[in-house]
Design an enzyme around this catalytic site. Sequence first.
Site, short mmCIF file in Angstrom:
data_model
loop_
_atom_site.label_atom_id
_atom_site.label_comp_id
_atom_site.label_asym_id
_atom_site.label_seq_id
_atom_site.Cartn_x
_atom_site.Cartn_y
_atom_site.Cartn_z
N CYS B 121 -2.54 -1.47 0.26
CA CYS B 121 -3.55 -2.40 0.75
C CYS B 121 -4.41 -1.83 1.87
O CYS B 121 -5.41 -2.41 2.24
CB CYS B 121 -2.89 -3.68 1.21
SG CYS B 121 -1.67 -4.23 0.03
N HIS B 378 -7.68 -10.54 -2.80
CA HIS B 378 -7.21 -9.30 -2.22
C HIS B 378 -7.21 -8.19 -3.26
O HIS B 378 -6.18 -7.86 -3.84
CB HIS B 378 -5.78 -9.55 -1.66
CG HIS B 378 -5.10 -8.35 -1.12
ND1 HIS B 378 -5.76 -7.26 -0.60
CD2 HIS B 378 -3.77 -8.06 -0.98
CE1 HIS B 378 -4.88 -6.36 -0.19
NE2 HIS B 378 -3.66 -6.83 -0.41
N CYS B 408 -0.87 -5.45 6.32
CA CYS B 408 0.44 -4.93 5.98
C CYS B 408 0.27 -4.04 4.75
O CYS B 408 -0.66 -4.21 3.97
CB CYS B 408 1.42 -6.07 5.71
SG CYS B 408 0.85 -7.24 4.48
N GLY B 410 2.27 -2.32 1.46
CA GLY B 410 3.44 -2.33 0.60
C GLY B 410 4.28 -1.09 0.81
O GLY B 410 3.75 -0.03 1.16
#
Lengths: 350, 423
Positions: B121, B378, B408, B410
Amino acid sequence: MLEFRTQGYNGYSVKYSPFFDSRIAVATSANFGLVGNGRLYVLGLTANGIVAEKWFDTQDSLLDTAWSESHENQILAASGDGSIKLFDISLDQFPIQQWSEHSKEVFSVHWNLVNKETFLSSSWDGTIKMWNPNMPTSLVTLPTHSCTYSAQFSPHSPTLLSAVSSDSHLRIFDLRTPASASNHLVMSIPIHTPPKMRMGAAPAMGLPPSEALTHDWNKYRDTVIATGGVDRIIRTFDIRASGQGPMAVLPGHEYAVRKVSWSPHLADVLLSASYDMTCRVWTDGSAMGAKAEPGNPMAFGGGREMGRMGVHTEFATGVDWCLFGAEGWCASTGWDERVLIWDVRAMMGP
Amino acid sequence: MSQSQQRLAQISSQLSSSVSPPQSARDAILSKNPDDIVITLSMRTALTKARGGALSSTSLEDLLVAILKGVKERSKLDPALLEEIVFGNVLEPRANYISRGATLAAGFPDTTATSIASRWCSSGLLATQAVANQIASNCIDIGLAVGVECMSQNPDDGAPKFGPQISNHPVAKDLTMPMGWTSENLSADYGISREIQDEWAAESSQKAEKAQKAGWVDDEIYAITTTFVDPKTKESKTVVANRDDGVRYGTTKEGLGKIRKAFPQWAPSTTTGGNASQITDGAAALLMMRRSTAEKLGQPIIGKYVASTVAGLPPRIMGAGPTIAVPKLLAKVGLSRDDVDIWEINEAFGSVLVHCVKTLGIDREKVNPRGGAIAIGHPLGCTGARQIVTALSELKRTGKKIAVTSMCVGTGMGMAGLIVSEQ
C-alpha cells in the site's frame, strides 16, 4: 566592568596594543559615521579608571584601526574618505604618513603579525591593498570586485592573506604564487554553502548568499577561519577542505554580526559583536567534551554560545581580546559612544 | 546619491536584509531553497469501483497511457526532459513491461526511463520517495512518480505457498494470513469496538460526500474517457471517469451497523464491508524536480517533498504501521505533531484508522478531511501518491502548509511522508 565615554563619537573598532596591556585604541565617527569627523582615541587603563591619553581628529569618519606590530607608538586608522593614516602617539595632531589610493571608504586595516613590515587595507572600492609604511604607494592591489569589509594576514604565514566581501565569499590570497591572471587568489569559498551532508543527520538547511562583514584567523589552528555577516550566523572554515562547507555553524545573533575575534588563549573560543547590541562568547565545538546546542536547526558542528554581554545600548561594532594577563579580558565598543572593558568569564553561564 | 546617503543605505541593508535564518524546524521546512525537491504537477484519475466502476473495464495499459498523456498535456513540459518515471504498483506481475510500453505509447521518447516501486500500500509513496532521492542525489533532474492499480484486472491472490523456512517461522508464518485477519488482531489487541469503527467509517463517507458535493476534489481529478463493458449485458459503451464513484451518500453509523461481519472466523469480528477500504481502480501522478530546475523551466511549484521514512512491526498487527512510522518521520525532521496541518492516513480498515489516530494522539478534525479509503477506495499501488494529491489540494483550499501522509503496509510495515504546500 570599566567604561569610557567617547562623547559625541560612535565607536567603530577597538584594539588592544600588542605592546602594553594598559593601552587601547578606538576608532570612532561622529553622527554614526554617516557624515562628519572621525576621532582616534588612545586610552590608558589606570588605577583611576580609563583615561584618554591622546586623540587624533580627522576630517572624515574612522572605521577601523590597527596597531603597528613593529613600533609601539605607531597606529593606523582607516578613513571613510578612502585614506589610510599612520599616527605616532608621541606626537600631536597630524599623521606622520597618509595614503590615499582607495576610491571609497576603507573598512579595515590589519598589520602583518609575522614579518611585521607590511599591512593591509580593504575597501568599498572592491580592492585589498598591501602597504609598507616606508613606501609612498601600495605594494600590491588585489581585486575582489565586491565591497570588502575585512582583510587580514594569516597570523601563521607572512604571505597568506584573506578577505570577506559583500558577495558572500571568503577569499584566500597567497603572495608566493605568481600574480598572473588570478592576482594571487588561491581560494574563494562561498560562505553560505550549507555544511556537507553526513550519514544519519538531517540535511543542513541552505541560506541565500549575504554580505560577509568580518572574519578572523584562529590563533592556534593555522587553517581555521571564522566569518560573520548579515545572515546573523558565525561560521568556521578549514581552508584545507574548502569544498566541505563550514565546520561549525553558530546561529544565535538576532542581527548582523559585525565583528568576530578568536581568543588568543583558547583554540576553540571566539567573541562576536553584533548589531543586536550584544557581544557573545562561543565555542566552535572543536574542544574535547563540547556539548552541542540542542534545538536550533541551523546549528552545526557541536558549537554553542557560552555567554553574552548585553550592556551596550546601541549596535556593538568592535570587540578585541587583551593579549596579556589573565585570559578572558576584552574591550568592546559600539554606537552608544562607549568603550567597555570586561571579563568574558564573568558573562559565561554555568 | 550623496556619500552619506550611500553609507546609510549600506548600513540599513545590513540590518533589514531579507536573509534571516529559520528559528524553528517548522520555519526551516517552510523555507525555500534552490535544491528543494518540489512538486510541479499533482493529479489523479477518479477512483472507481473495481466492480462496475467507470474504469473497471480499463486495462492497466490503457489507464497508464491515459494518465501519462494527461501529465504531458497538463505540465506542458517537453517530454524529452523527463528522465525517469517510477511506477508504484502491487498486483500486476508484468508491470515492468506494461509501464515501459505505456510510457512510449503515451508519447514519451525512448530516452525516458521507467522502473517499478513496490511495497504494497505504500508503493505510490515509495515511487515518490525514489524520484525525490534520485533528484536529490543528482542522478536525474526531472522525474515522475506514478501510483497505479487496476484491482478489477489484477485480483489479489494473497501469499504464495511458502517452504518450511518461512511457514515454520513463528513470525514469518503470519504472512500467509489475509489482511482482514490483521485488522481483527488490531481490534482484539487494542480493544477497538465495532461501534467506533462504524462511527468513524460513516464520518469518512460523510466527509467525502461533502467534499464531492462542494467540488473540492475537482482539481485533483483528471477525467479519462474510456470504454466500459457492462458485466451483465456485455454491452460496451464510452464513459467519462471523472468522479469517485465509491462515495455512498447518506451513510450513517446506524446503517453501517447492520452490515454483516466480514470475518466471522476471527474474533472479535469487527470488520465489515462497510468499515473497510473498498476495492478500486485508479492512478495518481506527481511531477518532481529541483526548485532551481522548476524556476528555470517556468514550471509552477505547488508543493515540496520534505522527507519520508519506513518502519517495520509484527505482520500480525500490520495496521499499526503508521504509529511507528509517523513518530520516526517527525523525529527526523524535528517537527511536533502540532506542526502538522493535515494528516492523510490510509483507511485500510476502520480499526487501522481508529487505532492510529488515537495512538498518535492527533486531532481527528485534521485527519483525512476529504474522507479516506473507506469512502473512496484503496487502489493499492495508487494510494501513496493519491494521498499526496489529495493533501496538496486540501492544503491549497484551506491555505495551510504542512501535511503528513502515512499508511500501514501489508506484511507488517508503516510508511510516512511529509510534504509542504506552496500554493
